[in-house]
Structure formats: C-alpha cells, structure tokens
Design an enzyme around this catalytic site. Structure first.
Site, PDB file in Angstrom:
ATOM      1  N   ARG B  50      47.234 -18.322  26.214  1.00 26.86           N
ATOM      2  CA  ARG B  50      47.647 -17.466  25.091  1.00 26.86           C
ATOM      3  C   ARG B  50      46.636 -17.683  23.982  1.00 26.86           C
ATOM      4  O   ARG B  50      46.783 -18.624  23.198  1.00 26.86           O
ATOM      5  CB  ARG B  50      49.006 -17.906  24.558  1.00 26.86           C
ATOM      6  CG  ARG B  50      50.090 -18.019  25.598  1.00 26.86           C
ATOM      7  CD  ARG B  50      51.347 -18.527  24.925  1.00 26.86           C
ATOM      8  NE  ARG B  50      52.454 -18.550  25.862  1.00 26.86           N
ATOM      9  CZ  ARG B  50      53.730 -18.637  25.500  1.00 26.86           C
ATOM     10  NH1 ARG B  50      54.043 -18.731  24.214  1.00 26.86           N
ATOM     11  NH2 ARG B  50      54.684 -18.655  26.389  1.00 26.86           N
ATOM     12  N   ASP B  52      44.541 -17.114  20.518  1.00 24.68           N
ATOM     13  CA  ASP B  52      44.816 -16.662  19.151  1.00 24.68           C
ATOM     14  C   ASP B  52      43.957 -15.477  18.755  1.00 24.68           C
ATOM     15  O   ASP B  52      42.985 -15.143  19.423  1.00 24.68           O
ATOM     16  CB  ASP B  52      44.475 -17.799  18.171  1.00 24.68           C
ATOM     17  CG  ASP B  52      45.610 -18.781  18.058  1.00 24.68           C
ATOM     18  OD1 ASP B  52      46.767 -18.390  18.271  1.00 24.68           O
ATOM     19  OD2 ASP B  52      45.326 -19.953  17.761  1.00 24.68           O
ATOM     20  N   ARG B 198      40.695 -26.076  18.757  1.00 16.02           N
ATOM     21  CA  ARG B 198      40.098 -25.834  17.444  1.00 16.02           C
ATOM     22  C   ARG B 198      40.262 -27.038  16.515  1.00 16.02           C
ATOM     23  O   ARG B 198      39.375 -27.333  15.698  1.00 16.02           O
ATOM     24  CB  ARG B 198      40.715 -24.581  16.806  1.00 16.02           C
ATOM     25  CG  ARG B 198      40.230 -23.289  17.481  1.00 16.02           C
ATOM     26  CD  ARG B 198      41.049 -22.086  17.060  1.00 16.02           C
ATOM     27  NE  ARG B 198      41.063 -21.928  15.609  1.00 16.02           N
ATOM     28  CZ  ARG B 198      41.838 -21.051  14.961  1.00 16.02           C
ATOM     29  NH1 ARG B 198      42.661 -20.263  15.660  1.00 16.02           N
ATOM     30  NH2 ARG B 198      41.784 -20.962  13.661  1.00 16.02           N
TER      31      ARG B 198
END
Lengths: 249, 249
Positions: B50, B52, B198
């Site tokens: 999934r 971003d 991240r």
C-alpha cells in the site's frame, strides 16, 4: 569583465529549444533573465550547441560575460536559485580567458539518443525517451550505423531549415548498444547538421525493426536527397552530452 | 472466473497513493476503472503493498478476478490502452490459481530509496528522487543501517496512522551504497510498517550528513518512541521494487 563558462543540464520538454525564440520559452531566455536579475547587466548566453524544442542536455557548455565581480561558485548558486522552477540546472561554473568561446572554441560535440524498447507505455521517462514497441536488433543497427561514419555529404540527414554552409561533415562515431530494455545511440562529430542525429536515429530504428535492410542506410546516404530519409526520430530521446575544447583534451 | 496477476509500474506523483481514497485519484481507481471499461464487470484490485501519495513502483504485484475470458497478453494491452494518459503501465500479466492472492500470498517485499546527492537542483528527476545538497557519507549510513536489521519493535519508525496490529517486524536487509551522485538505500522484509522505510531513510540521511552519530540509529530504535525519530524522508525517492511469492522463490 569576466567570462564565465557554465555547464548546464536541462530537461528540454517545456522549451522551444536552447536558443532564444520569438514564439516561446527557451533555455537561453531563462538563463539570460536569471543572470540579469542577479547582476543588473544585459547578459548574452553563447552555447556549444543549438538544441531543438524538446531536446535535453546533460552537459551543455555555455558562456556569459559579466562585469560585476563574482566568485564562480556563488554565481552558480545564484543562477540556480533564480532559475527555479525551470528544469535548468547549472552544474559547473568557472572563469575562462576572454578569447575562450563556448561555441567557436568547441572542437567536438557528442549526443546520446535513448530508445526505450518495450511494449508497455512509459511512466517515468515520458518526454525523456523514444518508446518503440517492436523489438529492435541493436547489433544490426550498430552495423548499419558504420556506413555513416567518416566524411560524407549528409544532405539526406539534414533538415530543410538547416543553415550550415555545407552538407559535408565528418561523423567521428555512431555506436548503438542495448542495455536491457534500452537501446542507446551515441554520436560524436566536430559539429552536426540540423536534425542530423534525429534523422540518423530514425533510419537506424527502421533497420532495427527489420523494415530497412542494413545496406539501405548506405544507399540513403549516397542518395544525397532528403526524400531518401526513412524517418526523423522525435526530440524526446535526444541528449546533448559533451562539448570538447582543445585545452581540456 | 479467472484470477489475473498483474505486474505494475507507476509514477506515484499524480496519485494520492496506490489504494483507493475518497479525496483524490489513486492507482487502484485508475486500474479498476480501466478493467471495468474493458470487461463491463465490477473489478477489485488487490496489491502486495500500500504505497503512499507520491511513492512509485517499478514492479508492484496485484491481482483482479475477471469472468469474461481473456488471453493475458490481450488483457494487458487493453488495460494499458485504457490507462493512458495516467503514468501507470502493466508490464506483465498471467493467470494464477484462485487461491493465489497478491497481498496474502506475498512473503517478501523490497523497496528502493533514491537520493540524488548534489547541490544543483534536479531537472530530470523532479518528484522521482530526494535531493540532498550536503555530501552524504554512504558508508557511514550503511554501517548505521545494520543496527536496524533483524527482529525489533519499530515503534520509532512507524507512522501514527499505522494500522498494523504489532510494531514488531523482522527487517531482512537495509543496504546503502553510492553510485556516483546517487545514494541508494535498499530495504527488504516480509512486511513493513506504515512510513517505516521513509522513517529509516530520514534518519540515515542525518547520519550521512554527520548530524547524527552512527550509534544514534540504534538508540532511536531502542527508544521505541516516535519522538526519537530524526526525520521522515519525502515520498519522492521511494520505489516499491519487488514482491516475493513462495512458488517463485
């Protein structure tokens, strides 16, 4: 007055070309306006090559004369700050002697042409490559390319708008190689005619797809006739990669 | 009803993420609408990851069930035609058994994070890389990264919006290497927490710039506290690169 030599990278997509145009944005205009905003001086940019609309540069070489004293690194930083958000980046800057000229001192130019050879549409490289869906035979393209190297009349591979005095040029190198899904063409010469690289690549792509026999390339050259041109490749895949100067060889 | 497994490449820039969102365009919505236009069926896309908003994929793995018979290559071609001009490309398509699930059958996921480490602004890679102007020590980053591999509580590196049941994960690999002006981070695990890559890359960038000592990475992990996070890297440089399935190992 100091002569600042700039090395410039740009994405040609949004521009009508490197040279100033009456009818749209150019890399030259952006750089001259950035320099004028910083110095308050009327500044003219001279460059090694004249790239068309949509053609890119990894390392164009240019120069501008500026009266106001500048440390080269500071000038580069100031230009890059002013150039935002244009996709133009000054990646090197140095002071050169007054008789050094980005265009007239240049003794060699190299281009790279990038073909993304796959069926699936491009995602990351839109406007940055030529997509050819049919499989290309890069080795056949390389063999065919060799008939173009050396001193020839390149009338077949020259735009009707070319301003060069003569269609005769020496092509030093025209190499084709495959890198996975990519086919890369490298061209080197002292100078090129208008559309010469794109015209040569367009015909090589016909050879790569089997639409032209390898020998057709030499015959097209010998025809010295723009009508013998098979195809002009789009600007998207073309990159100016290197300018050579005597003192740097 | 056939289960079609798709391999998808996309530039995440224009999307709110892979998953459908109420407030903006998503990769899932584009693909489901393309499939519906072709088949006339209500189609649901399931994916291995999934991603971003702004995150990219080189090879996302997904599946959709379609009742109408299709040769996989023809389905891929039809989807790609319908997806234009969205920067989404189906690069492979095959039929899988009904119990194969792009998300639940997936036993490994890999991401790549691309940092363009130079002063000059980006031209070709805007939105496709994180530009860091200060020189990065990639070797120090790699050493610091090793304190994160293995089984840990990754609360520090987890978004407040993470929906995972547990913050405990096994990180199989976190490698940092320099390639010229680029610094590339590769991360592999069975699965990741929301923002985990991240968050790890953001802290590694602090190590690379000398703002964090290498040992700070392990201390941040041990703190199990989101407040111990140094920096969350922007989505631009993140690419989903691989999903692993048992039958393909």
């Amino acid at each position: 007055m100091s002569r600042f030599a700039l090395t410039i990278e740009f994405n040609g997509g949004p521009f009508m070309g490197l040279q100033r145009q009456a009818h749209g944005p150019s890399v030259q205009q952006s750089l001259e306006e950035a320099a004028q905003a910083i110095t308050g001086e009327e500044v003219t940019l001279h460059s090694a090559g004249r790239t068309d609309s949509g053609v890119h540069a990894l390392a164009m070489r240019s120069h501008m004369d500026i009266a106001k004293p500048f440390e080269p690194f500071r000038l580069m930083e100031a230009l890059n700050a002013k150039l935002r958000p244009d996709p133009i980046s000054v990646i090197a800057c140095e002071v050169k002697p007054d008789d050094w000229h980005a265009r007239f001192s240049c003794i060699g130019r190299s281009y790279e042409y990038r073909i993304h050879n796959r069926r699936a549409p491009l995602t990351f490289d839109r406007g940055l490559a030529w997509q050819i869906a049919r499989p290309l035979d890069a080795e056949a393209m390389h063999r065919a390319a060799q008939s173009l190297t050396g001193f020839h009349d390149f009338t077949t591979f020259r735009s009707a708008h070319c301003q060069a005095a003569s269609p005769e040029k020496t092509l030093d190198r025209l190499d084709v190689r495959r890198e996975g899904e990519w086919v890369i063409v490298e061209a080197a010469a002292r100078s090129f005619l208008h559309h010469q690289v794109r015209s040569m690549v367009g015909c090589l792509a016909l050879v790569g797809q089997g639409q032209w026999e390898e020998e057709q390339m030499g015959r097209a050259l010998e025809a010295c006739d723009r009508q013998a041109l098979g195809l002009n490749a789009p600007p998207d895949g073309l990159y100016f990669v290197k300018a050579v100067y005597p003192e740097e060889v």
